[in-house]
Enzyme design. Structure first.
Site, PDB file in Angstrom:
ATOM      1  CE  LYS A 192      -3.750  -2.420   0.385  1.00  0.00           C
ATOM      2  NZ  LYS A 192      -3.325  -3.797   0.473  1.00  0.00           N
TER       3      LYS A 192
HETATM    4  C1  PLP Z   1      -4.421  -4.830  -0.058  1.00  0.00           C
HETATM    5  C2  PLP Z   1      -3.015  -5.675   0.008  1.00  0.00           C
HETATM    6  C3  PLP Z   1      -3.488  -7.190  -1.268  1.00  0.00           C
HETATM    7  C4  PLP Z   1      -4.636  -7.002  -1.510  1.00  0.00           C
HETATM    8  O1  PLP Z   1      -4.920  -6.362  -2.749  1.00  0.00           O
HETATM    9  P1  PLP Z   1      -5.645  -5.338  -3.809  1.00  0.00           P
HETATM   10  O2  PLP Z   1      -5.263  -4.309  -4.325  1.00  0.00           O
HETATM   11  O3  PLP Z   1      -6.853  -5.123  -2.705  1.00  0.00           O
HETATM   12  O4  PLP Z   1      -6.413  -6.675  -4.140  1.00  0.00           O
HETATM   13  C5  PLP Z   1      -2.365  -8.237  -1.423  1.00  0.00           C
HETATM   14  N1  PLP Z   1      -1.957  -8.621  -0.045  1.00  0.00           N
HETATM   15  C6  PLP Z   1      -1.421  -7.274   0.912  1.00  0.00           C
HETATM   16  C7  PLP Z   1      -0.445  -7.430   1.388  1.00  0.00           C
HETATM   17  C8  PLP Z   1      -2.038  -6.062   0.685  1.00  0.00           C
HETATM   18  O5  PLP Z   1      -2.252  -5.743   1.875  1.00  0.00           O
END
Ligand code: PLP
Length: 494
Positions: A113
């Site tokens: 993120k």
């Molecule tokens: C948010 C997240 C995901 C999923 O990603 P999306 O964009 O919501 O599909 C997978 N792994 C981790 C560690 C995340 O923080």
């Protein structure tokens, strides 16, 4: 040159510039903003692939954010992708025993993120100045664990903004919880909600559209925006690392420029993998995008059958950031693939009313699969013996890659998108790589040390600095009480 405009996935006449799309977050009719067409980067592919992360990011951003000047974009990019990341590569490609991992967890909060949320506040502030917005921007975030901290970190003490995060109480890892409750910054707030992530997301949507909250905002000269992946400003920064990963493979001689590469992406809200689709539309030779789900495999089922059906039990897993039954970014893909925005609106209405809809055409370029908890744990152990420690989300992706073997027969390289540091989920990773150790302590920092000892990896700075920090945000509430809490937050911070 005319600006690239953004329209709602649910049709209608609304047409906005990139900066307006980022400020607004969501279209007035509830749809998501998408570009009217897919732009190409100025530089040819071979040049893009040779660039460092920041230069490449500027190129991709300039193609989409046509109402930002190149100077503004460079300011945003270089402010975001700096020493906050613990490697100059920003998103290194690590190859172990022939398996390629794109590590997206080298930012301050240890999950992918950060790739988008370290730059979103800069994009938003620039957008506010450009559109002469003199109101305070209130960022409301619902999180399954990782978005919340990354958004708090990005927006803390950013002038002209305030941020409130809703997370499902008891459904995030202890490290994730501590990251959020210890957040500093006068403009930050965190609220645990009794329920799961989908409850948080629907509670947030209710608050965003409540006339009572709207009146409160107006009285305090404030507006809402979103840092969730429905905001186009979240999606765009993720396009960059698909190019970057491909470039690393070319440099390493693992692929010839122009030949396809598959990506396996651990998926929840469909934002990360959708950015891979955007990269492909811009001309990157992406082969298949493999959507890896955990036991909440609504997406894997959708890609296999064409039927999206959220009417199923919600499962709490060791990959909580993928514990999602309503994947909001899929809406963008449906709109792009069908080209029919009225139909997209109807599918989303069916999803709200019945919890299910059927997409009438194949979802080309995507393949879905899922992993059980046992399979992920087993994969974690096996990959560890080959020399690499995966977090539970990455382990889901790796499991699905192993199960489906897409591209193996034709020797198409595959990149596993590695989305979190194993230290964010130390107990679950220990269970995989050193069974028994996870039960030796309840203390998250002792468990991080145990993981360090077992894996040979150093405990990241982002974990070490949480130790001993006071928990400033311990409030929890029922879903029904969240709106009242948001209203008092607006009153107190503006
Ligand atoms: C948010 C997240 C995901 C999923 O990603 P999306 O964009 O919501 O599909 C997978 N792994 C981790 C560690 C995340 O923080």
């Amino acid at each position: 040159m005319k600006d690239l405009m953004y329209v709602s996935t649910r049709g209608g006449d609304e047409k906005v510039t990139a900066s307006q799309a980022i400020l607004q977050g969501i279209a007035a009719n509830g749809g998501l903003f998408v570009p009217k067409s897919f732009p190409k980067a100025k530089a040819p592919l071979e040049e893009l692939l040779a660039m460092d992360y920041q230069t490449l990011a500027c190129q991709i951003f300039e193609a989409f954010l046509t109402d930002y000047t190149p100077e503004e974009i460079a300011h945003c990019v270089y402010s975001a992708y700096d020493k906050k990341f613990d490697t100059t590569a920003i998103a290194p490609l690590v190859s172990v025993d022939g398996v390629h991992f794109l590590e997206l967890f080298h930012g301050p909060t240890l999950a992918f993120k950060d790739m988008a949320l370290s730059i979103l506040p800069y994009l938003m502030k620039t957008a506010a100045a450009k559109n002469k917005l003199d109101k305070k921007i209130i960022i409301l975030v619902s999180t399954s664990g990782d978005t919340g901290k990354a958004a708090l970190e990005g927006f803390a003490d950013v002038e002209g903004t305030a941020i409130l995060v809703l997370y499902p109480h008891g459904k995030v890892s202890e490290m994730q919880r501590l990251q959020m409750t210890t957040q500093e910054g006068d403009n930050t707030a965190v609220l645990g909600v009794h329920g799961n992530f989908d409850d948080c997301q629907s509670t947030m949507k209710g608050i965003l559209t409540s006339p009572q909250v709207q009146a409160e905002l107006e009285a305090h000269n404030a507006v809402f925006s979103s840092a969730n992946s429905i905001n186009f400003g979240r999606l765009l920064p993720q396009v960059v690392y698909y190019f970057y990963a491909y470039g690393q493979l070319v440099k390493a001689g693992a692929v010839k420029c122009g030949d396809p590469v598959n990506f396996t992406v651990p998926t929840g809200n469909f934002g990360n993998i959708l950015a891979g689709y955007y990269a492909k539309q811009m001309g990157l030779p992406v082969g298949q995008l493999i959507c890896a789900s955990n036991m909440n495999h609504v997406l894997a089922d959708f890609l296999t059958t064409g039927v999206y059906d959220r009417n199923r039990p919600f499962v709490t897993t060791s990959s909580p950031s993928m514990d999602i039954l309503i994947s909001s970014n899929l809406e963008r893909l449906l709109a792009h693939l069908s080209g029919d925005f009225n139909a997209t609106r109807a599918w989303m209405q069916q999803l709200t009313e019945k919890g299910t809809y059927t997409f009438p055409q194949p979802v080309e370029g995507f393949i879905g699969g899922y992993a059980t908890e046992e399979e992920s744990l087993d994969a974690m152990a096996r990959m560890f013996r080959r020399g690499y420690t995966m977090d539970p989300h990455t382990a889901v992706a790796y499991t699905v890659y192993e199960k489906l073997k897409v591209g193996d027969a034709t020797n198409i390289p595959n990149v596993i998108v590695s989305t979190a540091s194993p230290f964010k989920f130390a107990p679950d990773v220990l269970k995989g790589i050193a069974p028994g150790k996870e039960g030796e302590s309840q203390d998250p920092f002792a468990l991080a040390q145990a993981l360090s000892a077992a894996s040979g990896l150093a405990v990241p700075e982002g974990v070490l600095k949480l130790k001993g920090k006071p928990e400033r945000h311990r409030q929890c509430c029922q879903k029904e009480e969240a709106q009242g809490q948001v209203i008092s937050f607006i009153k107190n911070t503006v």
